[in-house]
Design a protein around this motif. Structure first.
Motif, PDB file in Angstrom:
ATOM      1  N   VAL A 275     -22.739 -17.201  18.831  1.00  0.00           N
ATOM      2  CA  VAL A 275     -23.079 -18.343  18.489  1.00  0.00           C
ATOM      3  C   VAL A 275     -23.070 -18.247  16.810  1.00  0.00           C
ATOM      4  CG1 VAL A 275     -24.244 -18.995  20.393  1.00  0.00           C
ATOM      5  CG2 VAL A 275     -25.540 -18.117  18.480  1.00  0.00           C
ATOM      6  N   SER A 276     -23.039 -19.522  16.099  1.00  0.00           N
ATOM      7  CA  SER A 276     -23.167 -19.617  14.463  1.00  0.00           C
ATOM      8  C   SER A 276     -24.469 -20.296  14.409  1.00  0.00           C
ATOM      9  CB  SER A 276     -21.866 -20.172  13.908  1.00  0.00           C
ATOM     10  OG  SER A 276     -22.093 -20.337  12.371  1.00  0.00           O
ATOM     11  N   LEU A 277     -25.006 -19.450  13.587  1.00  0.00           N
ATOM     12  CA  LEU A 277     -26.623 -20.213  13.342  1.00  0.00           C
ATOM     13  C   LEU A 277     -26.687 -20.828  11.912  1.00  0.00           C
ATOM     14  CD1 LEU A 277     -28.813 -17.464  15.073  1.00  0.00           C
ATOM     15  CD2 LEU A 277     -28.360 -19.625  16.106  1.00  0.00           C
ATOM     16  N   SER A 278     -26.916 -22.071  11.923  1.00  0.00           N
ATOM     17  CA  SER A 278     -27.129 -22.578  10.577  1.00  0.00           C
ATOM     18  C   SER A 278     -28.790 -22.040   9.958  1.00  0.00           C
ATOM     19  CB  SER A 278     -27.302 -24.224  10.592  1.00  0.00           C
ATOM     20  OG  SER A 278     -28.109 -24.692  11.351  1.00  0.00           O
ATOM     21  N   ASP A 279     -29.018 -22.632   8.823  1.00  0.00           N
ATOM     22  CA  ASP A 279     -30.537 -22.122   8.407  1.00  0.00           C
ATOM     23  C   ASP A 279     -31.579 -22.694   9.268  1.00  0.00           C
ATOM     24  OD1 ASP A 279     -29.327 -20.909   6.305  1.00  0.00           O
ATOM     25  OD2 ASP A 279     -29.534 -22.262   4.953  1.00  0.00           O
ATOM     26  N   ASP A 280     -31.488 -23.870   9.589  1.00  0.00           N
ATOM     27  CA  ASP A 280     -32.548 -24.525  10.331  1.00  0.00           C
ATOM     28  C   ASP A 280     -32.496 -23.988  11.956  1.00  0.00           C
ATOM     29  OD1 ASP A 280     -33.430 -26.415   8.549  1.00  0.00           O
ATOM     30  OD2 ASP A 280     -32.242 -28.156   9.026  1.00  0.00           O
ATOM     31  N   GLN A 281     -31.167 -23.811  12.578  1.00  0.00           N
ATOM     32  CA  GLN A 281     -31.100 -23.101  13.866  1.00  0.00           C
ATOM     33  C   GLN A 281     -31.644 -21.796  13.820  1.00  0.00           C
ATOM     34  OE1 GLN A 281     -26.955 -23.592  14.094  1.00  0.00           O
ATOM     35  NE2 GLN A 281     -27.142 -25.971  15.085  1.00  0.00           N
ATOM     36  N   TRP A 282     -31.597 -21.016  12.902  1.00  0.00           N
ATOM     37  CA  TRP A 282     -32.057 -19.527  12.570  1.00  0.00           C
ATOM     38  C   TRP A 282     -33.616 -19.612  12.518  1.00  0.00           C
ATOM     39  CZ3 TRP A 282     -32.778 -15.103  13.657  1.00  0.00           C
ATOM     40  CH2 TRP A 282     -33.209 -14.061  12.766  1.00  0.00           C
ATOM     41  N   CYS A 283     -34.113 -20.727  11.719  1.00  0.00           N
ATOM     42  CA  CYS A 283     -35.489 -20.893  11.751  1.00  0.00           C
ATOM     43  C   CYS A 283     -36.140 -21.143  12.981  1.00  0.00           C
ATOM     44  CB  CYS A 283     -36.074 -22.025  10.597  1.00  0.00           C
ATOM     45  SG  CYS A 283     -37.739 -22.421  10.787  1.00  0.00           S
ATOM     46  N   GLN A 284     -35.438 -21.866  13.770  1.00  0.00           N
ATOM     47  CA  GLN A 284     -35.989 -22.176  15.242  1.00  0.00           C
ATOM     48  C   GLN A 284     -35.659 -20.998  16.167  1.00  0.00           C
ATOM     49  OE1 GLN A 284     -34.112 -25.510  17.461  1.00  0.00           O
ATOM     50  NE2 GLN A 284     -34.793 -24.704  19.441  1.00  0.00           N
ATOM     51  N   ALA A 285     -34.703 -20.291  16.196  1.00  0.00           N
ATOM     52  CA  ALA A 285     -34.443 -19.079  16.814  1.00  0.00           C
ATOM     53  C   ALA A 285     -35.427 -18.134  16.738  1.00  0.00           C
ATOM     54  CB  ALA A 285     -33.236 -18.669  16.522  1.00  0.00           C
ATOM     55  N   SER A 286     -36.151 -17.909  15.244  1.00  0.00           N
ATOM     56  CA  SER A 286     -37.108 -17.006  15.103  1.00  0.00           C
ATOM     57  C   SER A 286     -38.637 -17.556  15.537  1.00  0.00           C
ATOM     58  CB  SER A 286     -37.159 -16.830  13.528  1.00  0.00           C
ATOM     59  OG  SER A 286     -37.388 -17.776  12.834  1.00  0.00           O
ATOM     60  N   LEU A 287     -38.752 -18.663  15.939  1.00  0.00           N
ATOM     61  CA  LEU A 287     -40.057 -19.075  16.340  1.00  0.00           C
ATOM     62  C   LEU A 287     -40.294 -18.228  17.731  1.00  0.00           C
ATOM     63  CD1 LEU A 287     -39.826 -22.999  15.709  1.00  0.00           C
ATOM     64  CD2 LEU A 287     -41.397 -21.225  14.263  1.00  0.00           C
ATOM     65  N   PRO A 288     -41.637 -18.492  18.205  1.00  0.00           N
ATOM     66  CA  PRO A 288     -41.870 -17.915  19.439  1.00  0.00           C
ATOM     67  C   PRO A 288     -41.341 -18.902  20.602  1.00  0.00           C
ATOM     68  CG  PRO A 288     -43.947 -17.891  18.056  1.00  0.00           C
ATOM     69  CD  PRO A 288     -42.956 -18.573  17.410  1.00  0.00           C
ATOM     70  N   ILE A 289     -41.315 -18.253  21.734  1.00  0.00           N
ATOM     71  CA  ILE A 289     -40.552 -19.014  22.741  1.00  0.00           C
ATOM     72  C   ILE A 289     -41.538 -20.175  23.136  1.00  0.00           C
ATOM     73  CG2 ILE A 289     -40.219 -18.890  25.216  1.00  0.00           C
ATOM     74  CD1 ILE A 289     -39.305 -16.095  25.008  1.00  0.00           C
ATOM     75  N   ARG A 290     -42.690 -20.013  22.936  1.00  0.00           N
ATOM     76  CA  ARG A 290     -43.762 -21.225  23.239  1.00  0.00           C
ATOM     77  C   ARG A 290     -43.706 -22.501  22.215  1.00  0.00           C
ATOM     78  NH1 ARG A 290     -46.620 -17.013  21.382  1.00  0.00           N
ATOM     79  NH2 ARG A 290     -47.575 -17.470  19.464  1.00  0.00           N
ATOM     80  N   TYR A 291     -42.824 -22.272  21.181  1.00  0.00           N
ATOM     81  CA  TYR A 291     -42.701 -23.247  20.217  1.00  0.00           C
ATOM     82  C   TYR A 291     -41.163 -23.524  20.267  1.00  0.00           C
ATOM     83  CZ  TYR A 291     -47.497 -22.550  18.825  1.00  0.00           C
ATOM     84  OH  TYR A 291     -48.866 -22.525  18.934  1.00  0.00           O
ATOM     85  N   GLY A 292     -40.461 -23.108  21.182  1.00  0.00           N
ATOM     86  CA  GLY A 292     -39.082 -23.771  21.219  1.00  0.00           C
ATOM     87  C   GLY A 292     -38.005 -22.459  20.518  1.00  0.00           C
ATOM     88  N   GLY A 293     -38.378 -21.601  20.379  1.00  0.00           N
ATOM     89  CA  GLY A 293     -37.650 -20.624  19.915  1.00  0.00           C
ATOM     90  C   GLY A 293     -37.086 -19.655  20.706  1.00  0.00           C
ATOM     91  N   LEU A 294     -36.509 -18.485  20.248  1.00  0.00           N
ATOM     92  CA  LEU A 294     -35.910 -17.609  21.100  1.00  0.00           C
ATOM     93  C   LEU A 294     -36.814 -16.298  21.293  1.00  0.00           C
ATOM     94  CD1 LEU A 294     -32.307 -17.202  20.249  1.00  0.00           C
ATOM     95  CD2 LEU A 294     -32.957 -18.604  22.266  1.00  0.00           C
TER      96      LEU A 294
END
Length: 633
Positions: A275-294
């Protein structure tokens, strides 16, 4: 025994012992009044294998008499070591693998350690650090070296290190080399203790070493399943690999090196998931799973919480190590870290549990999620609210097992992650229904002509049926003779009473979070579409509720569950756990509201997150056959 050994010996029974030793050494070295002091690192040669056993047993008999009979039985006679066909009698040292080895070794050297007069006197098992005026440290070494030899221990002088806290202190180096031949001199850029740099000058090299290891892991993770690779990256090879460094050093002072590490981590994630991650998507991916990230955390986000939690967790112990006489010492960089953290999260209040890293980390994660939600509207806002629900991330927390049905193939993994993060799934094209399919691919989740809707519905009911059978509750799908006014039947019925003498009737439904009819609700409240669908199901089956207990199992394609579905799975988990009397089952050791419920949550989420085609569904059903599921339960 930890209380007896502290504060000099931190290698047994002391939480955060390594961290306390590092913070104490840095505090001592950074103190302006210690400019004329030195620090000596000592390494004992083959320590555990050479300590005299008669001394070991004597110390145990004196300090822990209750353990003495057992240890006497173990150590009063030589033990056998086998080398090829030769037999070697082991007559000294703690036995390899002995869980009491660290304790017994610490007891043997404790009297010598506590006799030292250096103001910095900290040991982690056989790794010792002495700091103070050169004459005081030299006097301690004159005592320590011969007394260690009496215990069967020898200092490995070629691995010992010398550091001068000020320019004038280096003049004493030759006299110490007379005591410790081969003594190495280290500088601020090379001085480390227990694998962690003491001064900021050494941090860039330490981060670069770990970045190279991440690059090596990146090459090797390409060759395995994307689902397994993501799990390994999250729990092993990414930030967990450098958590010790983050907790013990001020890594935020090196933003370029940390940013380079995080950039490598981002590239690794994109390669694994395709997948290709934008800055916002990378920010979300780096969050804990309980906060919607990976759950693939960034070192830049974790560095401050990790260091602050470590410093607050060992401040009392550091004060004891440095003999502050009741006065707390100020650990270097803590005030700077707190000021940087407050500026980043826009709050000046300290967490209620400052010793817990998660307490600091949660504040920053919530702030990051709030920033993403404030910048999102419509479907993007609904997505962020939905994926931050606990059940939406269950599939990421489950172990990927093909036997249980929680292993996703690479393409399904790509789609699941893309839907969670809002990445592009496909090229825009026209659907067979006549509508345009956008790059996000969400149209397939609600299209009336999509072939994945029916397999998804059947898979949900199949999981429910398996769960009930595991709980020893026979059931039947689409029971004949129980029709609504429009002639449609419910999805399933238990053949024995569920509660209050009534059988359970259920009907499952899966609605799209992004459907136009639900978007106005889901953008306001996560799970609103599932609750609305559950209420409609209850209205449709109101005529049957007099004789049966009806449970609407409503789910959303983003993984949100209706409240009644959550309660149902928890109850099924409790009943499976109660039935776990079979010795072949591991269920009796599990907690019904956590492990078993998460297992089924993961199975549901695997189905819900993927717009499955019929061929993929049939392959997954074969993988989740009753024999496989019962064997691996």
């Amino acid at each position: 025994m930890a209380e007896y050994l502290q504060p000099q010996q931190l290698g047994f029974g002391t939480q955060r012992g390594c961290e306390a030793a590092i913070h104490a050494t840095r505090t001592f070295a950074a103190e302006p009044g210690n400019a004329d002091c030195i620090i000596i690192k000592l390494d004992v040669k083959n320590a555990f294998n050479t300590v005299e056993r008669d001394v070991l047993l004597a110390e145990v008999e004196e300090k822990i008499p209750s353990l003495y009979p057992f240890l006497y039985q173990v150590y009063h006679l030589p033990s056998n070591l086998f080398f090829d066909k030769s037999l070697i009698l082991s007559q000294v040292g703690a036995q390899q693998g002995d869980p009491l080895g660290p304790l017994t070794f610490s007891l043997v050297i404790q009297k010598v350690v506590t006799s030292m007069m250096s103001p910095l006197n900290v040991w982690y098992l056989d790794d010792g650090t002495l700091g103070g005026k050169p004459e005081v440290v030299k006097q301690d070494l004159d005592i320590l070296l011969p007394r260690f030899r009496e215990l069967g221990l020898e200092v490995n002088t070629s691995k010992c290190e010398f550091f001068g806290c000020g320019p004038a202190s280096f003049s004493s180096l030759p006299s110490f080399r007379d005591l410790l031949p081969g003594l190495k001199q280290v500088s601020r850029s090379t001085f480390s203790l227990l694998g962690s740099p003491i001064f900021p000058e050494a941090i860039p090299e330490a981060i670069e070493i770990r970045r190279r290891l991440l690059l090596l892991a990146q090459e090797r993770l390409r060759g395995i399943s994307a689902h397994v690779a993501l799990l390994l990256l999250r729990v092993c090879f990414a930030v967990p690999k450098i958590t010790y460094l983050l907790r013990t050093t001020p890594t935020w002072l090196c933003p370029d090196e940390v940013g380079l590490f995080d950039g490598t981590l981002r590239d690794t994630l994109e390669i694994i998931l395709n997948v290709s991650l934008s800055d916002d998507q990378w920010c979300q991916a780096s969050l804990p799973i309980r906060y919607g990230g990976l759950g693939v955390r960034r070192a830049g986000d974790v560095g401050l919480p990790a260091f602050l939690a470590s410093a607050h967790g060992v401040d009392n112990l550091v004060s004891e190590i440095l003999n502050s006489h009741g006065d707390k010492v100020t650990i270097p960089f803590v005030s700077d870290a707190f000021a940087t953290w407050t500026a980043r999260v826009q709050t000046a209040s300290m967490p209620d549990s400052p010793r817990v890293q998660r307490a600091w980390d949660d504040v920053g994660a919530k702030a990051a999620l709030a920033r993403l939600e404030n910048a999102a509207v419509g479907a993007e806002l609904a997505r962020l609210k939905a994926v931050s629900r606990a059940e939406s991330g269950a599939w990421l927390q489950a172990l990927p097992s093909p036997h249980v049905g929680t292993l996703l193939d690479d393409d399904s993994m790509r789609v699941a992650v893309a839907l969670r993060l809002g990445c592009d799934v496909c090229e825009p094209h026209k659907c067979i229904c006549g509508s345009m399919v956008e790059a996000s691919g969400r149209h397939a989740l609600s299209c009336c002509r999509c072939s994945g809707r029916f397999p998804r519905h059947h898979a949900l009911n199949d999981i429910v049926r398996r769960a009930l059978i595991s709980a020893n509750i026979p059931c039947v799908l689409e029971p004949p003779g129980l029709s609504r006014s429009d002639g449609k039947r419910p999805d399933g019925l238990t053949m024995v009473p569920w509660q209050r003498g009534k059988c359970l009737l259920w009907d499952a439904t899966c609605v799209s979070t992004f459907a136009a009819s639900h978007l106005s609700r889901t953008a306001q409240t996560a799970g609103a579409a599932a609750e609305f669908a559950a209420s409609r199901k209850r209205e449709k089956y109101s005529a049957l509720e007099g004789n049966y207990l009806f449970v609407p199992l409503a789910f959303e394609t983003t993984g949100c569950w209706g409240s009644q579905a959550i309660a149902f799975v928890r109850e099924v988990g409790r009943r499976i756990s109660d039935r776990g009397s079979d010795a072949r089952h591991a269920l009796k050791t599990l907690k019904p509201d956590t492990d078993i419920a998460k297992l089924y949550a993961a199975r549901f989420a695997v189905v819900l997150s993927i717009p499955t085609c019929r061929r993929e569904y049939e392959e997954r059903v074969r993988a989740m056959s009753p024999a496989n599921f019962n064997r691996t339960n």
